[in-house]
Motif scaffolding. Structure first.
Motif, mmCIF file in Angstrom:
data_model
loop_
_atom_site.group_PDB
_atom_site.id
_atom_site.type_symbol
_atom_site.label_atom_id
_atom_site.label_comp_id
_atom_site.label_asym_id
_atom_site.label_seq_id
_atom_site.Cartn_x
_atom_site.Cartn_y
_atom_site.Cartn_z
ATOM 1 N N ILE A 1 0.966 -1.122 0.077
ATOM 2 C CA ILE A 1 0.135 0.233 0.010
ATOM 3 C C ILE A 1 0.974 1.301 0.101
ATOM 4 C CG2 ILE A 1 -1.843 1.312 1.239
ATOM 5 C CD1 ILE A 1 -2.777 -1.180 -0.097
ATOM 6 N N GLN A 2 1.896 1.086 0.770
ATOM 7 C CA GLN A 2 2.623 2.566 0.736
ATOM 8 C C GLN A 2 3.596 2.656 -0.610
ATOM 9 O OE1 GLN A 2 5.052 1.308 4.327
ATOM 10 N NE2 GLN A 2 4.178 2.528 5.673
ATOM 11 N N GLU A 3 3.869 1.413 -1.015
ATOM 12 C CA GLU A 3 4.625 1.434 -2.104
ATOM 13 C C GLU A 3 3.622 2.124 -3.607
ATOM 14 O OE1 GLU A 3 6.878 -1.923 -3.428
ATOM 15 O OE2 GLU A 3 7.679 -2.175 -1.506
ATOM 16 N N PHE A 4 2.393 1.627 -3.119
ATOM 17 C CA PHE A 4 1.354 2.269 -4.284
ATOM 18 C C PHE A 4 1.371 3.634 -4.325
ATOM 19 C CE2 PHE A 4 -2.833 3.721 -4.977
ATOM 20 C CZ PHE A 4 -3.055 3.110 -6.279
ATOM 21 N N PHE A 5 1.241 4.042 -3.150
ATOM 22 C CA PHE A 5 1.090 5.713 -2.998
ATOM 23 C C PHE A 5 2.409 6.443 -3.384
ATOM 24 C CE2 PHE A 5 -2.353 4.555 0.387
ATOM 25 C CZ PHE A 5 -3.243 5.402 -0.206
ATOM 26 N N LEU A 6 3.546 5.778 -3.005
ATOM 27 C CA LEU A 6 4.802 6.162 -3.265
ATOM 28 C C LEU A 6 5.051 6.408 -5.027
ATOM 29 C CD1 LEU A 6 7.290 4.478 -1.131
ATOM 30 C CD2 LEU A 6 6.443 7.135 -1.050
ATOM 31 N N CYS A 7 4.218 5.775 -5.656
ATOM 32 C CA CYS A 7 4.201 5.593 -7.288
ATOM 33 C C CYS A 7 3.521 7.217 -7.621
ATOM 34 C CB CYS A 7 3.247 4.656 -7.990
ATOM 35 S SG CYS A 7 3.840 2.938 -7.683
ATOM 36 N N PHE A 8 2.796 7.567 -6.872
ATOM 37 C CA PHE A 8 2.310 8.895 -7.210
ATOM 38 C C PHE A 8 2.939 10.098 -6.608
ATOM 39 C CE2 PHE A 8 -0.973 5.771 -7.749
ATOM 40 C CZ PHE A 8 -1.661 6.202 -9.043
ATOM 41 N N ALA A 9 3.901 9.853 -5.798
ATOM 42 C CA ALA A 9 4.564 10.919 -4.983
ATOM 43 C C ALA A 9 5.226 12.079 -5.816
ATOM 44 C CB ALA A 9 5.710 10.280 -3.935
ATOM 45 N N PHE A 10 4.616 13.217 -5.727
ATOM 46 C CA PHE A 10 5.135 14.248 -6.437
ATOM 47 C C PHE A 10 6.732 14.679 -6.582
ATOM 48 C CE2 PHE A 10 5.968 18.668 -7.618
ATOM 49 C CZ PHE A 10 5.470 18.906 -8.950
ATOM 50 N N ASN A 11 7.087 14.601 -5.101
ATOM 51 C CA ASN A 11 8.540 15.029 -4.830
ATOM 52 C C ASN A 11 9.356 13.811 -5.622
ATOM 53 O OD1 ASN A 11 7.814 13.003 -3.084
ATOM 54 N ND2 ASN A 11 9.442 13.504 -1.826
ATOM 55 N N ARG A 12 9.182 12.532 -5.674
ATOM 56 C CA ARG A 12 10.004 11.779 -5.973
ATOM 57 C C ARG A 12 10.121 11.668 -7.820
ATOM 58 N NH1 ARG A 12 10.658 7.205 -2.566
ATOM 59 N NH2 ARG A 12 10.686 5.655 -4.253
ATOM 60 N N ASN A 13 8.786 11.921 -8.208
ATOM 61 C CA ASN A 13 8.699 12.060 -9.638
ATOM 62 C C ASN A 13 9.649 13.074 -10.270
ATOM 63 O OD1 ASN A 13 7.368 9.268 -9.961
ATOM 64 N ND2 ASN A 13 5.295 10.465 -9.659
ATOM 65 N N ILE A 14 9.274 14.395 -9.579
ATOM 66 C CA ILE A 14 9.734 15.625 -9.988
ATOM 67 C C ILE A 14 11.358 15.505 -10.115
ATOM 68 C CG2 ILE A 14 9.714 17.027 -7.934
ATOM 69 C CD1 ILE A 14 8.996 18.090 -11.411
ATOM 70 N N ALA A 15 11.766 14.963 -9.141
ATOM 71 C CA ALA A 15 13.215 14.816 -8.910
ATOM 72 C C ALA A 15 13.848 13.791 -9.926
ATOM 73 C CB ALA A 15 13.632 13.733 -7.616
ATOM 74 N N ARG A 16 13.060 12.913 -10.505
ATOM 75 C CA ARG A 16 13.530 11.757 -11.591
ATOM 76 C C ARG A 16 13.421 12.713 -13.156
ATOM 77 N NH1 ARG A 16 9.912 8.064 -8.784
ATOM 78 N NH2 ARG A 16 11.413 6.906 -7.342
ATOM 79 N N VAL A 17 12.488 13.814 -13.010
ATOM 80 C CA VAL A 17 12.634 14.521 -14.244
ATOM 81 C C VAL A 17 13.843 15.344 -14.383
ATOM 82 C CG1 VAL A 17 11.248 16.541 -15.373
ATOM 83 C CG2 VAL A 17 10.007 14.539 -14.271
ATOM 84 N N LEU A 18 13.998 16.040 -13.129
ATOM 85 C CA LEU A 18 15.051 16.906 -13.042
ATOM 86 C C LEU A 18 16.648 16.516 -13.171
ATOM 87 C CD1 LEU A 18 13.571 19.693 -10.697
ATOM 88 C CD2 LEU A 18 13.634 19.414 -12.985
ATOM 89 N N ASP A 19 16.765 14.782 -13.001
ATOM 90 C CA ASP A 19 17.757 14.045 -12.928
ATOM 91 C C ASP A 19 18.617 14.404 -14.316
ATOM 92 O OD1 ASP A 19 19.720 12.472 -12.297
ATOM 93 O OD2 ASP A 19 18.690 10.775 -12.718
ATOM 94 N N THR A 20 19.938 14.740 -14.361
ATOM 95 C CA THR A 20 20.472 14.832 -15.386
ATOM 96 C C THR A 20 21.557 13.815 -15.813
ATOM 97 O OG1 THR A 20 22.107 16.383 -14.376
ATOM 98 C CG2 THR A 20 20.231 17.276 -15.778
ATOM 99 N N SER A 21 21.838 12.745 -14.957
ATOM 100 C CA SER A 21 22.462 11.628 -14.930
ATOM 101 C C SER A 21 22.172 10.718 -15.926
ATOM 102 C CB SER A 21 22.846 10.891 -13.760
ATOM 103 O OG SER A 21 21.464 10.354 -13.356
#
Length: 697
Positions: free
Chosen positions: A249-269
Motif C-alpha cells: 500500500i505504501q509503495e502504491f502511494f509512492l508511485c504517485f509521490a510528486f517529490n520523487r517523480n519531479i526529482a526523476r524529471v530533473l535528474d541529468t545523470s
C-alpha cells in the motif's frame, strides 16, 4: 415578420461604421425598412422559419428603439483593409455578453464575386448580437431571407452549419465533465498522499537508524541498470530504495509521490551507454513541431491582413516554418533507432528470445493512460477554459464521441478515413509509431540472428514503401505540399494528407533508417570497436549532410512564388525527401557519438536537454490544446506579423511544457511506476512459489 428584425440589425451594422449616433440611416428609417421588408416577405412566403419565442422577443426589441443603440454598437461592422483580407467583422463579444437577455452569434457567409468567366468565393465572418430567445437556426434563416429579398439569390450565401451562438456555460455539464474533474482531484490527492508517505518513511527510517531528522542533502538511491527505460523516449521510472518494512500500500502511494517523480524529471545523470545527443534532437524537434503548429493554428482564425501574411509566408526564411513537417520524421527516426539499440541487449541476454508480452505491453501501457487522459481533457475540460467570438466554433467535438476508441487502439490513421474526423487529429503520429513498433520484430530478430538477412528484409520493406508512396502520388496526381490541402479537400476525394501523409506504409522510411543506424551503433558498442574518422571524411560528411538537409527544408521555395510542381517532381520529392532527411540525422548521431560532432555535439549532448526531453511526449499531446485556448479566444481578427508569431510561439512552448509537467507527474510517471511495482511483486511471488516447491520436493 420577426426574421426581418434580424435583417434590420444587419442594416444597422452596415450603416453605423463608428457609433450609433453617426448612422448613415436613421433608426426611424430603418424601422420603416423593416416593416416594408416584412410586407414583402409576407406576400412571397407562406412559412415563418423563426421560432415563436424569437418572434415575440424581436418584436419587443423593435418596439423600443433606445434598446438598439448598445446592440448596434456591439455588432460587427465593415472595416478597412478588405483588399488585404480583412473580411472578419467580429464586433464586440464582451459588450454583447454584458447586455441583459442578449447573446453573441458568430456567423459565416460566402460572397459570390464575378471575376471574368469564373466566380470567386469570398468568405465573410460576421459577429451579431441577438436576443437570447433566437436560436442559431433562427439567425441563419433570418440572414438568408434578408439577403435573398435585397440582393437576390446566389449573391451572398449563409453557411448554416457555421452559425454558433455563445452560451453560458459553453457546454452543458455532462457526466463526462464531472468524471474528469473527479479524476483530476483524485490524482492530485494521490500525489499529495504519496508525498506525505515518502516524508513519513524517510523520517521513520532515520529515527530507527538513530540519524538526525534534517540533513544537508537528500540522495535517492536509484536502480540505474534498467537501461531500456532510461534510454527510451519516456521518463525514468525507477524506485528509490525502500526499507524492508515498506508494504504494498505504501509503495502504491509512492508511485504517485510528486517529490520523487519531479526529482526523476530533473535528474541529468545518464548511463555510460546512452547516446547523449538524442535528448537535444528530441527537444529541438518538439520545439519545431510547436513552431509549425503555431503557424498552422494562426491560419485557422481570421486575419485583418491575410494578404500581407501570405507574402511573409513566401519568404525564404519562412520555409523552415512551413516545412516543419520534417520534425515528425525525426521522431520516427529516433524511435526506430532506440528500438533496435536497446532491444539487442535484451536479445543477447535471452539468447535471441524476445519477451513478447513485456515487449508490447510496456509500450502500450506507457502510452495509453496518458493519451486517454488527454482525450478527457480535450472533450470535457477544454470547453470551459476560454471564451471569445470564435470559441464556440471550436467547441463541437462529435468525432471524439464516435472515434475515441480508434485513438486508444492506435488505428485512427486508418479509421476514420479523414484526418479532420479524428478525435485528436495530431495523434496520427502515435498510431504510425505504434504500428511500426508492432512489426519491428520482423526486422529485429533477423538482424540479431543474421545481419545479412535482417538488412535484406529491411531493404525490401523500404523499397515497397517507396513504390507505394510514388504510385499513390503519381496515380492520384497529389500535391505533396501538405499546406495545399484545404479543409474541403480533406473531406472529399484523395488528397496528400489522408492518402500519404498519415499512412504508415508511406512514412516508415525514417523509422527503417533509424533501425539500421541503431543496429550499427549497438554492434560498434558491443564489440567495443574504436571508430576513427579522418578530418577530411568528417568535413565531407558534414557538408553532404548540410546540403541534403537544406535541400529537404528549402527545396520547395519556388512553389511559394507560383511554381507548380509537375507529377514527376511531386513523386520524387514526396517519395525520397523524408528518407534523405533521415540519412542526415544518421550522420549527426554517428558524428556526435564518436567525437566528430564538434560544436554540434557539445550543443546536443548538453545535460540541459535531459529534463525537457522527458516531457516531450506530454508536450506533444497538450500543445494543440494550448494553441486552441490562444487562437480561438481572440476577440478581434489577428494582425499577423513575424514578431507576433514569435511571441505566441515562445508562450505556447513554455505553457505546453508546464502543462506537460503536470500530466507527466499525475499520469505518465505514476503509470510507469505502477508497472514496475507490479512486475517486482509478481517476480517476488514467483520466486517464493519456486522456493516452496523446492522445499516440498
Amino acid at each position: 415578420m420577426a426574421v426581418l428584425s434580424v435583417a434590420t440589425l444587419l442594416c444597422l451594422a452596415l450603416s453605423c461604421q463608428f457609433f450609433p449616433v453617426n448612422c448613415v440611416i436613421p433608426l426611424s428609417s430603418l424601422i420603416r425598412i423593416h416593416n416594408g421588408l416584412a410586407e414583402h416577405v409576407l406576400t412571397n412566403s407562406s412559412s415563418d422559419p423563426v421560432s415563436e419565442q424569437c418572434l415575440h422577443a424581436l418584436g419587443d426589441l423593435f418596439n423600443d428603439t433606445t434598446k438598439l443603440i448598445p446592440i448596434v454598437d456591439s455588432l460587427g461592422k465593415v472595416g478597412a483593409g478588405i483588399l488585404d483580407g480583412n473580411t472578419a467583422w467580429l464586433g464586440s463579444f464582451e459588450l454583447c455578453r454584458n447586455m441583459t437577455a442578449m447573446q453573441y452569434c458568430y456567423t459565416q457567409l460566402y460572397a459570390v464575386i464575378p471575376m471574368g468567366k469564373k466566380n470567386t468565393i469570398l468568405p465573410i465572418e460576421w459577429g451579431l448580437c441577438i436576443v437570447d430567445e433566437c436560436s442559431s437556426q433562427d439567425v441563419a434563416n433570418g440572414m438568408q431571407l434578408f439577403i435573398n429579398a435585397t440582393l437576390g439569390f446566389g449573391k451572398l450565401i449563409v453557411d448554416r452549419g457555421s452559425v454558433f451562438c455563445a452560451q453560458d456555460p459553453p457546454k452543458p455539464y455532462s457526466a463526462g465533465f464531472y468524471f474528469t474533474v473527479f479524476l483530476c482531484c483524485l490524482l492530485a490527492t494521490l500525489m499529495l498522499i504519496g508525498w506525505c508517505v515518502d516524508i513519513f518513511l524517510r523520517i521513520s527510517a532515520r529515527i530507527k537508524a538513530g540519524q538526525p531528522l534534517i540533513t544537508k542533502t537528500e540522495v535517492y538511491n536509484e536502480d540505474s541498470n534498467d537501461d531500456y527505460t532510461r534510454l527510451q523516449d519516456t521518463p525514468v521510472v525507477h524506485f528509490a530504495a525502500l526499507s524492508q518494512d515498506t508494504n504494498f500500500i505504501q509503495e502504491f502511494f509512492l508511485c504517485f509521490a510528486f517529490n520523487r517523480n519531479i526529482a526523476r524529471v530533473l535528474d541529468t545523470s545518464q548511463p555510460e551507454k546512452a547516446i547523449r545527443c538524442l535528448h537535444g534532437l528530441r527537444v529541438i524537434s518538439m520545439t519545431w513541431v510547436i513552431l509549425g503548429h503555431t503557424f498552422l493554428w494562426h491560419m485557422l482564425v481570421p486575419m485583418d491582413n491575410l494578404a500581407t501574411g501570405s507574402k511573409v509566408a513566401q519568404e525564404l526564411t519562412f520555409q523552415a516554418i512551413s516545412n516543419a513537417f520534417f520534425s515528425v520524421d525525426t521522431f520516427f527516426f529516433l524511435s526506430g533507432l532506440l528500438v533496435v539499440y536497446l532491444a539487442m541487449d535484451t536479445l543477447e541476454k535471452t539468447g535471441g528470445r524476445l519477451p513478447w508480452f513485456k515487449f508490447y505491453f510496456h509500450r502500450y501501457w506507457r502510452l495509453t493512460p496518458t493519451v486517454a487522459m488527454a482525450i478527457l481533457v480535450w472533450m470535457f475540460i477544454l470547453p470551459w477554459v476560454g471564451q471569445g467570438p470564435m470559441w464556440f466554433k471550436m467547441l463541437p467535438k462529435p468525432y471524439c464521441e464516435k472515434y475515441w476508441w480508434s485513438t486508444l487502439l492506435y488505428i485512427n490513421n486508418f479509421y476514420p478515413d479523414s484526418l479532420t474526423e479524428e478525435c485528436l487529429g495530431w495523434t496520427w503520429y502515435l498510431s504510425n509509431d505504434w504500428q511500426f513498433y508492432v512489426i519491428s520484430p520482423i526486422i529485429l530478430i533477423p538482424l540479431y540472428r543474421s545481419r545479412k538477412v535482417g538488412f535484406i528484409i529491411l531493404s525490401c520493406i523500404l523499397t515497397a514503401s517507396f513504390i507505394v508512396t510514388g504510385t499513390l502520388i503519381g496515380v492520384y496526381d497529389l500535391n505533396i505540399i501538405a499546406l495545399g490541402d484545404t479543409p474541403d479537400s480533406l473531406e472529399t476525394g484523395p488528397n496528400f494528407t489522408n492518402s500519404v501523409y498519415i499512412k504508415p506504409y508511406c512514412r516508415i522510411a525514417p523509422y527503417l533508417v533509424g533501425m539500421a543506424m541503431g543496429y550499427v551503433l549497438q554492434r560498434l558498442r558491443s564489440k567495443k570497436l574504436k571508430v576513427t574518422v579522418s578530418p577530411m571524411v568528417a568535413a565531407i560528411g558534414w557538408c553532404l549532410a548540410t546540403i541534403v538537409a537544406l535541400s529537404c527544408v528549402y527545396g520547395l521555395y519556388s512553389t511559394a512564388h507560383g511554381h507548380v510542381l509537375s507529377t514527376a517532381e511531386n513523386v520524387i520529392y514526396g517519395t525520397f525527401s523524408r528518407f534523405a532527411w533521415s540519412l542526415t540525422l544518421s550522420w549527426v548521431v554517428f558524428a556526435c557519438r564518436y567525437g566528430i560532432g564538434g560544436a554540434v555535439e557539445d550543443f546536443l549532448s548538453h545535460s540541459f536537454w535531459i529534463p525537457l526531453s522527458r516531457l516531450t511526449f506530454c508536450a506533444y499531446l497538450l500543445h494543440p490544446m494550448i494553441l486552441d485556448i490562444l487562437v480561438f479566444a481572440f476577440a478581434t481578427p489577428l494582425h499577423f506579423t513575424i514578431n507576433i508569431l514569435s511571441f505566441h510561439f515562445v508562450g505556447v512552448t513554455v505553457m505546453s511544457y508546464g502543462a506537460a509537467l503536470l500530466l507527466s507527474m499525475s499520469v505518465e510517471y505514476p503509470c510507469g511506476n505502477l508497472e514496475k511495482l507490479l512486475e517486482r511483486h509478481l517476480t517476488c511471488c514467483r520466486g517464493k512459489t519456486q522456493d516452496t516447491g523446492s522445499i516440498q520436493n
